[in-house]
Design an enzyme around this catalytic site. Structure first.
Site: not given
Ligand code: GLY
Ligand code: MN
Ligand code: MN
Length: 448
Positions: A50, A418, A270, A416, A281, A364, A360, A371, A398, A253, A394
């Site tokens: 619940d 960003e 991140d 990274r 972000d 975005h 990647h 996103h 890696y 992730h 970003e």
């Molecule tokens: N934190 C998700 C991304 O950087 O796209």
């Molecule tokens: Mn991010």
């Molecule tokens: Mn991002």
């Protein structure tokens, strides 16, 4: 407890109800007369037994209403000059309010949320059936809620069965998301203020994390530190933060956030805040002990240069793809110089060999969703950047811990950087400006 930035001085921007009304009018103008727009609030979701997950409104519904309760339907009727906005929601219930706190109710849906009419959600079926008569088109996103889809199609069939000379039934159901998501791509001045505040909270969280970080702490300590800043500012994280020390930074992730932070390793964080529905972000990668090694600094400088090259492309008139291409070019060049990749830049770009370490895309759209919605290509061509668009930039490199094609000093390193960028008429506006980004800035902040 002291603030870590001048956040207190930032105007407490929130999206006003006038703006929500303006968005509804704009959508209704696009939908045209003889049409009806329907959107559903997100359902409350059970976590276990619940216990519910914290409620988060559907971003499309939030965009058009600012309304943050479940069990609600928005109906827009573009029929008259400014159109008519009708909200079906829960009526206030004093007994329930004793447990869960204040509900908005029908009266405030009109007086505070600017709806033209509000009705109890239990009346939605009957009233909607009536409203659907004589419409040509419905704008509604099928497939999000199969039960409601069935209901709507059932009503349509009933109306079609009853249609006489006096009224007709809607013939078409159109997807709503094409129109609505395109609107969401272009941020207004109010939205940009809110996003700046969301960014400021995230900046403070990252600064705080860099200042407390030291060898021997756990990733969980740093995660808690981020959560502390978000909560203090009445924000939530806009997604589960990634706090990855050493080789964990190579897991894109990574959310376990439970390993020891070692002297000599880098830490990748991140993490972004959600403020008034809008996400920031940010990623920063910094040395756990406060001092980059020469190899770490060299690779960091490559990512930083790639990011700067991409930011330079983030201008009205350039294409989305140009931003990515600029980053890839500089990152590839840098990796060749460091001996991480072989051959020439042209060869690596041609064969996409750089993808081994640059995994990647470079960014975005950013907005109510981290996103965010919106197309990246139009008619098969990369989309042109226009003022009001907000994106992340970003780049990341890696190198997995078992990557034998590179010298041991590069293995198990993930970097990274960003930031969040608004496209303007002029040069790019960095919403996340003010957070240490160069190695010297990072080291200075950590030393302080
Ligand atoms: N934190 C998700 C991304 O950087 O796209
Ligand atoms: Mn991010
Ligand atoms: Mn991002």
């Amino acid at each position: 407890m002291r603030p870590f930035t001048d956040l207190q001085q930032v105007r407490q921007a929130v999206i006003k109800h006038k703006e929500y009304a303006r968005r509804r009018r704009q959508l209704m103008r696009m939908a045209g007369e003889e049409s009806l727009v329907i959107l559903q609030a997100a359902p409350a979701r059970l976590r276990n037994n619940d216990v519910y997950f914290p409620y988060r409104q559907d971003s499309d519904f939030l965009y058009l209403t600012g309304f943050r309760e479940p069990d609600a339907l928005l109906v827009l009727l573009p029929e008259e000059k400014d159109g008519r906005s009708i909200l079906f929601c829960r009526e206030r219930d004093p007994e329930r309010e004793m447990w869960d706190g204040r509900m908005v109710g029908l009266e405030a849906a009109v007086s505070e949320y600017g709806m033209d009419e509000a009705y109890d959600i239990s009346e939605a079926d009957e009233r909607l059936r009536d409203l659907l008569r004589d419409m040509d088109r419905i704008y509604y996103d099928l497939g999000r809620d199969p039960l409601f889809d069935q209901k709507l199609i059932g009503w349509l069939n009933t109306i079609r069965g009853q249609a006489r000379k006096t009224f007709h039934a809607p013939e078409e159901i159109h997807a709503l998301d094409h129109m609505l998501h395109d609107m969401r791509v272009y941020k207004s001045r109010e939205e940009l203020s809110v996003m700046r505040r969301s960014a400021k909270v995230a900046i403070e969280a990252h600064q705080h994390a860099m200042q407390v970080c030291e060898p021997g702490l756990n990733e969980a300590d740093i995660h808690a530190c981020l959560a502390h800043t978000f909560t203090r500012h009445q924000c939530e994280p806009s997604y589960l933060p990634i706090v990855g020390g050493g080789a964990n930074a190579c897991i894109l992730h990574y959310i376990a956030n439970n390993q020891l932070l070692n002297d000599g390793d880098l830490l990748l964080i991140d993490a972004g805040a959600e403020y008034d529905g809008y996400a920031s972000d940010i990623t920063r990668t910094f040395p756990v002990n406060g001092k980059f090694s020469s190899e770490q600094r060299a690779l960091y400088d490559v990512v930083l240069a790639a990011q700067q090259a991409a930011i330079n492309e983030a201008r009205a008139g350039e294409q989305w793809q140009d931003v990515h291409d600029a980053a890839i070019h500089v990152a590839t060049e840098g990796m060749i110089e460091l001996g991480i990749l072989e051959g020439t830049v042209e060869e690596q770009l041609e064969t996409k060999g750089y993808k081994r370490f640059y995994i990647h895309n470079t960014g975005h759209w950013l907005g109510l969703d981290v996103h965010d919605v919106g197309e990246y290509t139009i008619d098969g061509h990369s989309r042109e950047l226009e003022p009001g668009m907000v994106m992340t930039i970003e780049p990341g490199i890696y190198i997995g811990p078992e990557e034998e094609s590179v010298k041991p000093c590069w293995r198990g390193v993930g970097i990274r950087i960003e930031d969040n960028i608004a496209i303007t008429q002029d040069k790019p506006r960095i919403l996340t400006d003010g957070l240490a980004r160069t190695p010297d800035e990072v080291e200075a902040l950590m030393a302080g």
